[in-house]
Design a protein around this motif. Structure first.
Motif, short mmCIF file in Angstrom:
data_model
loop_
_atom_site.label_atom_id
_atom_site.label_comp_id
_atom_site.label_asym_id
_atom_site.label_seq_id
_atom_site.Cartn_x
_atom_site.Cartn_y
_atom_site.Cartn_z
N ASP A 1 29.33 32.59 25.90
CA ASP A 1 30.29 31.57 25.48
C ASP A 1 31.54 31.54 26.34
N ALA A 2 31.48 32.12 27.51
CA ALA A 2 32.67 32.14 28.37
C ALA A 2 32.30 32.63 29.76
N ILE A 3 33.22 32.40 30.68
CA ILE A 3 33.16 33.05 31.99
C ILE A 3 34.34 34.00 32.06
N GLN A 4 34.05 35.26 32.26
CA GLN A 4 35.11 36.25 32.37
C GLN A 4 35.45 36.48 33.84
N VAL A 5 36.72 36.44 34.15
CA VAL A 5 37.21 36.69 35.50
C VAL A 5 38.02 37.98 35.46
N ARG A 6 37.52 38.99 36.15
CA ARG A 6 38.18 40.30 36.14
C ARG A 6 38.98 40.50 37.42
N MET A 7 40.24 40.83 37.25
CA MET A 7 41.14 41.14 38.36
C MET A 7 41.33 42.66 38.39
N THR A 8 41.17 43.27 39.57
CA THR A 8 41.24 44.72 39.69
C THR A 8 42.14 45.12 40.85
N VAL A 9 43.00 46.11 40.59
CA VAL A 9 43.87 46.69 41.62
C VAL A 9 43.55 48.17 41.70
N ARG A 10 43.40 48.70 42.90
CA ARG A 10 43.06 50.10 43.09
C ARG A 10 44.16 50.85 43.84
N ASN A 11 44.31 52.11 43.45
CA ASN A 11 45.19 53.04 44.18
C ASN A 11 46.62 52.56 44.29
N GLN A 12 47.13 52.00 43.20
CA GLN A 12 48.54 51.60 43.16
C GLN A 12 49.17 52.16 41.89
N PRO A 13 50.45 52.53 41.95
CA PRO A 13 51.14 52.94 40.73
C PRO A 13 51.07 51.83 39.68
N GLN A 14 51.15 52.20 38.41
CA GLN A 14 50.97 51.24 37.34
C GLN A 14 51.91 50.05 37.45
N ALA A 15 53.17 50.31 37.77
CA ALA A 15 54.14 49.21 37.86
C ALA A 15 53.78 48.23 38.96
N VAL A 16 53.34 48.76 40.09
CA VAL A 16 52.93 47.89 41.21
C VAL A 16 51.68 47.12 40.83
N ALA A 17 50.72 47.80 40.23
CA ALA A 17 49.47 47.13 39.84
C ALA A 17 49.74 46.01 38.84
N ASP A 18 50.64 46.26 37.89
CA ASP A 18 50.97 45.22 36.91
C ASP A 18 51.60 44.00 37.57
N ARG A 19 52.47 44.24 38.56
CA ARG A 19 53.10 43.10 39.25
C ARG A 19 52.05 42.29 40.01
N LEU A 20 51.12 42.97 40.66
CA LEU A 20 50.07 42.26 41.39
C LEU A 20 49.18 41.46 40.44
N LEU A 21 48.83 42.06 39.32
CA LEU A 21 47.98 41.36 38.34
C LEU A 21 48.73 40.20 37.70
N ASP A 22 50.01 40.38 37.42
CA ASP A 22 50.81 39.29 36.85
C ASP A 22 50.84 38.09 37.79
N ALA A 23 51.03 38.36 39.07
CA ALA A 23 51.09 37.28 40.06
C ALA A 23 49.76 36.56 40.16
N ALA A 24 48.67 37.33 40.21
CA ALA A 24 47.34 36.72 40.29
C ALA A 24 47.03 35.92 39.03
N GLN A 25 47.37 36.48 37.88
CA GLN A 25 47.12 35.79 36.61
C GLN A 25 47.87 34.47 36.55
N LYS A 26 49.13 34.46 36.92
CA LYS A 26 49.92 33.24 36.89
C LYS A 26 49.32 32.18 37.80
N THR A 27 48.92 32.59 39.00
CA THR A 27 48.34 31.65 39.96
C THR A 27 47.03 31.06 39.44
N ILE A 28 46.18 31.92 38.89
CA ILE A 28 44.88 31.47 38.41
C ILE A 28 45.01 30.54 37.21
#
Length: 415
Positions: free
Chosen positions: A216-243
């Motif tokens: 019932d859906a298409i799941q899109v998974r965004m993954t960041v590796r080997n980054q501190p949590q704060a950096v990973a969250d910023r990268l995911l936030d930016a990708a999420q907003k763009t998508i």
């Protein structure tokens, strides 16, 4: 880390059922950087199980054995694994007591073999089964790990995601920092969705984006590796907003267990609104889907199934001249179904589903032609025409119609 997946079941080998567990497991492992290069399906023959598991245990640091944990004579997976490992089986007394109480509560006769479902590998750890009877097993020795999981997907999936993946995440996280987030979409073909996402995220470095098609859906998974949590969250936030900016009409929530029906029920509850429906081709499936969500009674009193034109006229009060002029499969009929059902139940939201589930045409309309109507108090009634893939069969057309109705309501609730 490499892994091997051994799927046990004669019915799998004979092609009598489709093995959905192995690809699901492989996708889950891939999110942690674990590759399942060897995947094997074997019948319920203990000698072959022993040989296959022995070979996998000797060469791989991580082995999954899936299936064959039932109470019948051909369910010998645990015995085969125990023989390979040179261990025995331990009875989980608490789980065995729970099984006995469950059978008594259901007034079902319990067979002596049911005790096997309360056993796990001695020296290992039992894996709880939240939706079934058979325990799983997690076993470690000399840097190797072996995981035994039940075969039914409705038991396999929650045990994997809730019990096994957290263990593996902790294990892998000791060497690799992985941060992931899942976005959920409906109403866009996977290839088109991912092409559009790839185009708008081309300049976003450090984020890996993959997709997984759910029923019932298409799941899109965004993954960041080997980054501190704060950096990973910023990268995911930016990708999420763009998508989401690009695919806003098709987005409905975040999380691996996000379901459109659950999101809609939650939003209706926040507004204090109630919903109903009049269903033709879907035959009550929309109402059943709403009722599958815990807390549905806060937003749903009931609805109508008006499959035939006569039922639409007698139960809903639709003017026969509307059906005679425009047909059952029409925007006008869908709108009337939505409005009449809302008025009859005295609620804020009504939906109408009418169309051709197939395989035959109706009123000159091909299978897969569906109209959905949405009536909300104080707002103009809207309708939507769907052209669904009839080649996928009646049930797929009906299910997609329900999801499209939920999506219409979700979008309206965002305004």
């Amino acid at each position: 880390m490499d892994a091997e997946i051994i799927s046990v079941g004669t019915e799998i080998v004979l092609g009598q059922i489709v093995n959905t567990n192995a690809p699901f497991l492989a996708r889950q492992l891939a999110t942690l950087g674990i590759t399942a290069d060897r995947q094997l399906a074997i019948p319920d023959r203990q000698t072959l199980m022993v040989d296959s598991i022995q070979a996998a245990w000797q060469r791989s640091p991580l082995v999954f054995v899936c299936g064959g944990l039932g109470p019948t004579a051909d369910d010998v997976t645990l015995a085969a694994v125990a023989k390979v490992l040179g261990t025995s089986l331990t009875l989980d007394q608490n789980h065995w007591q729970w099984i006995q109480e469950t059978f008594a509560q259901r007034h079902k006769q319990m067979m002596p073999e049911n005790i096997q479902q309360a056993k796990f590998l001695s020296g290992g750890q039992p894996l709880p089964n939240a939706v079934g009877l058979a325990l799983g097993s997690w076993y470690e020795r000399d840097g190797h790990r072996l995981v035994v999981l039940p075969g039914p997907p409705r038991e396999f999936v929650p045990m994997l995601t809730e019990e096994v993946m957290p263990r593996l995440t902790k294990l892998v996280g000791q060497r690799v920092q992985i941060t992931s987030r899942t976005l959920n979409f409906f109403g866009r073909p996977e290839s088109q969705l991912m092409d559009e996402i790839a185009a708008v995220t081309a300049d976003l470095a450090g984020v890996t984006i993959t997709s997984y098609v759910q029923p019932d859906a298409i799941q899109v998974r965004m993954t960041v590796r080997n980054q501190p949590q704060a950096v990973a969250d910023r990268l995911l936030d930016a990708a999420q907003k763009t998508i989401i900016n690009e695919e806003a009409p098709f987005f409905f929530g975040i999380g691996d267990d996000c379901q459109l029906a659950k999101v809609v029920v939650g939003q209706l509850r926040e507004r204090g609104w109630r919903v109903t429906a009049a269903e033709s081709l879907t035959g009550g499936m929309f109402q059943s889907t709403i009722c599958s969500v815990p807390g549905a009674s806060n937003v749903f009193d009931g609805g109508l199934v008006t499959y035939a034109a006569r039922a639409k006229e007698q139960l809903l009060g639709i003017d026969p001249r509307i059906i005679a002029k425009h047909g059952v499969v029409s925007a006008q009929t869908a709108a009337q179904m939505a409005e009449k059902s809302r008025n009859k139940l005295g609620v804020q939201v009504g939906l109408g589903f009418t169309g051709v589930a197939g395989p035959d045409d109706l009123e000159g309309q091909p299978a897969g032609t569906v109209w959905v109507g949405l009536a909300i108090t104080g707002q103009p009634t809207t309708t939507r025409l769907l052209h669904l893939g009839a080649y996928r069969g009646r049930q797929a057309v009906r299910r997609q119609s329900v999801q499209a109705g939920l999506q219409m309501l979700y979008r309206a609730l965002q305004k």
